[in-house]
Structure formats: structure tokens, C-alpha cells
Write a protein that holds these residues in place. Structure first.
Motif, PDB file in Angstrom:
ATOM      1  N   GLY A 153      -8.325   4.252   0.531  1.00 40.31           N
ATOM      2  CA  GLY A 153      -7.976   3.132   1.387  1.00 40.31           C
ATOM      3  C   GLY A 153      -6.706   2.410   1.007  1.00 40.31           C
ATOM      4  N   SER A 154      -6.046   2.835  -0.074  1.00 37.45           N
ATOM      5  CA  SER A 154      -4.864   2.111  -0.546  1.00 37.45           C
ATOM      6  C   SER A 154      -3.560   2.851  -0.293  1.00 37.45           C
ATOM      7  CB  SER A 154      -4.988   1.819  -2.049  1.00 37.45           C
ATOM      8  OG  SER A 154      -4.785   2.997  -2.811  1.00 37.45           O
ATOM      9  N   SER A 155      -3.592   3.902   0.533  1.00 38.86           N
ATOM     10  CA  SER A 155      -2.418   4.772   0.651  1.00 38.86           C
ATOM     11  C   SER A 155      -1.158   4.027   1.049  1.00 38.86           C
ATOM     12  CB  SER A 155      -2.697   5.902   1.641  1.00 38.86           C
ATOM     13  OG  SER A 155      -3.066   5.388   2.910  1.00 38.86           O
ATOM     14  N   VAL A 156      -1.245   3.144   2.035  1.00 40.89           N
ATOM     15  CA  VAL A 156      -0.048   2.442   2.500  1.00 40.89           C
ATOM     16  C   VAL A 156       0.417   1.423   1.466  1.00 40.89           C
ATOM     17  CG1 VAL A 156       0.895   0.950   4.300  1.00 40.89           C
ATOM     18  CG2 VAL A 156      -0.660   2.797   4.907  1.00 40.89           C
ATOM     19  N   TYR A 157      -0.504   0.587   1.006  1.00 43.87           N
ATOM     20  CA  TYR A 157      -0.143  -0.427   0.016  1.00 43.87           C
ATOM     21  C   TYR A 157       0.410   0.214  -1.255  1.00 43.87           C
ATOM     22  CZ  TYR A 157      -0.751  -4.332  -3.252  1.00 43.87           C
ATOM     23  OH  TYR A 157      -0.551  -5.302  -4.201  1.00 43.87           O
ATOM     24  N   SER A 158      -0.230   1.256  -1.729  1.00 45.87           N
ATOM     25  CA  SER A 158       0.228   1.927  -2.950  1.00 45.87           C
ATOM     26  C   SER A 158       1.630   2.486  -2.772  1.00 45.87           C
ATOM     27  CB  SER A 158      -0.733   3.055  -3.323  1.00 45.87           C
ATOM     28  OG  SER A 158      -2.002   2.545  -3.665  1.00 45.87           O
ATOM     29  N   ALA A 159       1.903   3.038  -1.602  1.00 41.35           N
ATOM     30  CA  ALA A 159       3.235   3.592  -1.342  1.00 41.35           C
ATOM     31  C   ALA A 159       4.302   2.506  -1.366  1.00 41.35           C
ATOM     32  CB  ALA A 159       3.246   4.320  -0.002  1.00 41.35           C
ATOM     33  N   THR A 160       3.975   1.326  -0.847  1.00 36.65           N
ATOM     34  CA  THR A 160       4.963   0.241  -0.871  1.00 36.65           C
ATOM     35  C   THR A 160       5.288  -0.166  -2.303  1.00 36.65           C
ATOM     36  OG1 THR A 160       3.375  -1.630  -0.744  1.00 36.65           O
ATOM     37  CG2 THR A 160       4.129  -0.649   1.346  1.00 36.65           C
ATOM     38  N   LYS A 161       4.289  -0.181  -3.150  1.00 36.79           N
ATOM     39  CA  LYS A 161       4.521  -0.615  -4.526  1.00 36.79           C
ATOM     40  C   LYS A 161       5.192   0.479  -5.362  1.00 36.79           C
ATOM     41  CE  LYS A 161       3.065  -4.773  -4.015  1.00 36.79           C
ATOM     42  NZ  LYS A 161       4.051  -5.886  -4.093  1.00 36.79           N
ATOM     43  N   ALA A 162       4.944   1.732  -5.019  1.00 34.42           N
ATOM     44  CA  ALA A 162       5.664   2.819  -5.684  1.00 34.42           C
ATOM     45  C   ALA A 162       7.149   2.750  -5.347  1.00 34.42           C
ATOM     46  CB  ALA A 162       5.082   4.166  -5.264  1.00 34.42           C
ATOM     47  N   ALA A 163       7.468   2.372  -4.116  1.00 31.47           N
ATOM     48  CA  ALA A 163       8.867   2.198  -3.727  1.00 31.47           C
ATOM     49  C   ALA A 163       9.524   1.100  -4.552  1.00 31.47           C
ATOM     50  CB  ALA A 163       8.962   1.872  -2.243  1.00 31.47           C
ATOM     51  N   VAL A 164       8.808   0.005  -4.757  1.00 32.22           N
ATOM     52  CA  VAL A 164       9.344  -1.099  -5.551  1.00 32.22           C
ATOM     53  C   VAL A 164       9.643  -0.634  -6.973  1.00 32.22           C
ATOM     54  CG1 VAL A 164       8.775  -3.340  -6.580  1.00 32.22           C
ATOM     55  CG2 VAL A 164       8.248  -2.892  -4.166  1.00 32.22           C
ATOM     56  N   ARG A 165       8.745   0.151  -7.540  1.00 32.69           N
ATOM     57  CA  ARG A 165       8.981   0.659  -8.901  1.00 32.69           C
ATOM     58  C   ARG A 165      10.263   1.478  -8.962  1.00 32.69           C
ATOM     59  NH1 ARG A 165      10.763   1.401 -12.904  1.00 32.69           N
ATOM     60  NH2 ARG A 165       9.962   2.374 -14.795  1.00 32.69           N
ATOM     61  N   ASN A 166      10.511   2.285  -7.942  1.00 30.98           N
ATOM     62  CA  ASN A 166      11.705   3.121  -7.975  1.00 30.98           C
ATOM     63  C   ASN A 166      12.974   2.333  -7.704  1.00 30.98           C
ATOM     64  OD1 ASN A 166      13.597   5.507  -7.130  1.00 30.98           O
ATOM     65  ND2 ASN A 166      11.791   6.390  -8.142  1.00 30.98           N
TER      66      ASN A 166
END
Length: 245
Positions: free
Chosen positions: A146-159
Motif C-alpha cells: 500500500g505504500s508504493s506511491v508514497y515510497s517512490a516519492t521519498k526515494a526520489a527525495v533521497r536521490n
């Protein structure tokens, strides 16, 4: 000795939760602090409660016009500033087959596009030797149903922190990331997570409790101050061991 004496700091999303706790600590450590609140309602509330402590600006980072207005205000009032805590963000969880384009865009427009252009517009106004701290999340490194979208946004921030560290001279700006684990903030109430669920989430960490916003503020202070002068492009996982074990 104050760690942020004579510094000017901007904390986006500084009207509640981690942002508010960090704004208060930055102020205690000698900084002049600007905070943002997203809606007219939250802005008026923050101005009434914290206007004597902070310079409160209404800005929804998902709207480029609001970002432009925020930095026009900072340029006019302060000229330059020293610390950006790009913290404003939203969280949502939904099974993949129930995700709508509107849901997807809402999270990416705030957490990714909003943060990106907040930093991009801030860079010309940052003093030499400044610090930028980006709020990501432990979910950038872990997978949850259930976290696919939210997790992707935060992975972008890390990069973003990696890419900007490679792009801009470190002696001018240091970019780092704060990745909280499960923290006791109003975001749980907004998500509709009952207290039982919050207790279960806290108990699932190695430290056996939810984190506190004040603990995240201390981590943000470390990254914003000269205490972390040799820390660049890094991610500080302040997660009670949640993503480490």
C-alpha cells in the motif's frame, strides 16, 4: 553556545509535527526562522499561535506560484538565508489497484515536484556555506503493501541529495537527507490510523516505541549545523532501527 547564531532558516511545513519541533529548536539555537503553512486555515492558526516566534508564510509547495511568492518574500525581507529544511510533504497509503491518477499526482506534486522547486528557487538565495536538509522517510528503503506511491516519492527525495551534491560545490551548499521512521505526529490522525495501530507500529521497531518529533528536530539540527560539516550527500536514518534490522 548557540549552534545557529546569526543564521536565517526556512522550515517548510513548519506549522506542525517534525517541522514545528525543528523550527522551535532552530529558534532556541539562535536562528531567525521562517515557517510555512499550507492552507489559509493552517496559516491563520500558525500565525496566531507562533507569529511572535516565527515569520509565518502561507505556501502550498505543490503550487509553483506559492513557491515563487515565498522566495520573493524571503529575498525582500532577508536578502539571503543560511538553512533550508525542506520538510513539507504529505503521506497516503493505498493498494496499487485502487490508486487513481489524482491520488498519484497529489503525492508527487507535493513530495517531489514541490520539494524540487523549493530547493531550486532557494539555491540562488543561500549564503556560501549553507545547509539544505531534505525530509525523506524510512519507506524510501523498505517496501510495504500500500505504500508504493508514497515510497517512490521519498526515494526520489533521497536521490535529489545525491545529485545536488554532485552538481553544486560542497563548500557552497551541503545537501543531506533526514529519513524518519514511524514518528508520533498529527499525520497519523490525518491518515485515520487508530491508537491501537499506532502502538502496534511503534512496537514493531527495535526500540519498541514511536519516535518523537523533538528527536527528529535534534537530528535536523545536527545536519543543519556545523556539527555535520563533514557530512555531505548522506542519509540520516532516524528510525529507531526500523529500517536497519
Amino acid at each position: 553556545m548557540s549552534k545557529l547564531a546569526n543564521k536565517i532558516a526556512l522550515v517548510t511545513g513548519g506549522n506542525s509535527g517534525i517541522g514545528l519541533a525543528t523550527a522551535k529548536l532552530f529558534k532556541e539555537q539562535g536562528a531567525q526562522v521562517v515557517i510555512t503553512a499550507r492552507s489559509n486555515e493552517t496559516f491563520e492558526k500558525a500565525k496566531q499561535e507562533y507569529g511572535a516566534q516565527f515569520d509565518v508564510v502561507q505556501a502550498d509547495v505543490s503550487k509553483i506560484a506559492d513557491i515563487e511568492r515565498l522566495f520573493a518574500h524571503i529575498k525582500t525581507k532577508y536578502g539571503k538565508f543560511d538553512i533550508l529544511f525542506a520538510n513539507a510533504g504529505i503521506a497516503g497509503f493505498s493498494p496499487t489497484l485502487e490508486v487513481t491518477p489524482e491520488y498519484f499526482d497529489n503525492q508527487f506534486n507535493t513530495n517531489v515536484k514541490g520539494l524540487y522547486f523549493t530547493v531550486a528557487r532557494a539555491i540562488p538565495l543561500l549564503n556560501k556555506g549553507s545547509s539544505v536538509v531534505l525530509t525523506a522517510s524510512v519507506v524510501a528503503s523498505k517496501g510495504f503493501a500500500g505504500s508504493s506511491v508514497y515510497s517512490a516519492t521519498k526515494a526520489a527525495v533521497r536521490n535529489f541529495a545525491r545529485s545536488w551534491t554532485a552538481e553544486f560545490p560542497v563548500e557552497d551548499i551541503r545537501f543531506n537527507v533526514l529519513s524518519p521512521g514511524p514518528i508520533q505526529t498529527p499525520i497519523f490522525d490525518k491518515m485515520g490510523l487508530p491508537q491501537e495501530g499506532q502502538d502496534h507500529l511503534g512496537g514493531s521497531t527495535p526500540i519498541k516505541r514511536l519516535g518523537k518529533a523533538e528527536e527528529m528536530a535534534k537530528a535536523a539540527l545536527f545536519l543543519a549545523s556545523d556539527d555535520s560539516s563533514y557530512v555531505v550527500g548522506a542519509e540520516l536514518m532516524a528510525d529507531g532501527g526500523f529500517g536497519q534490522i
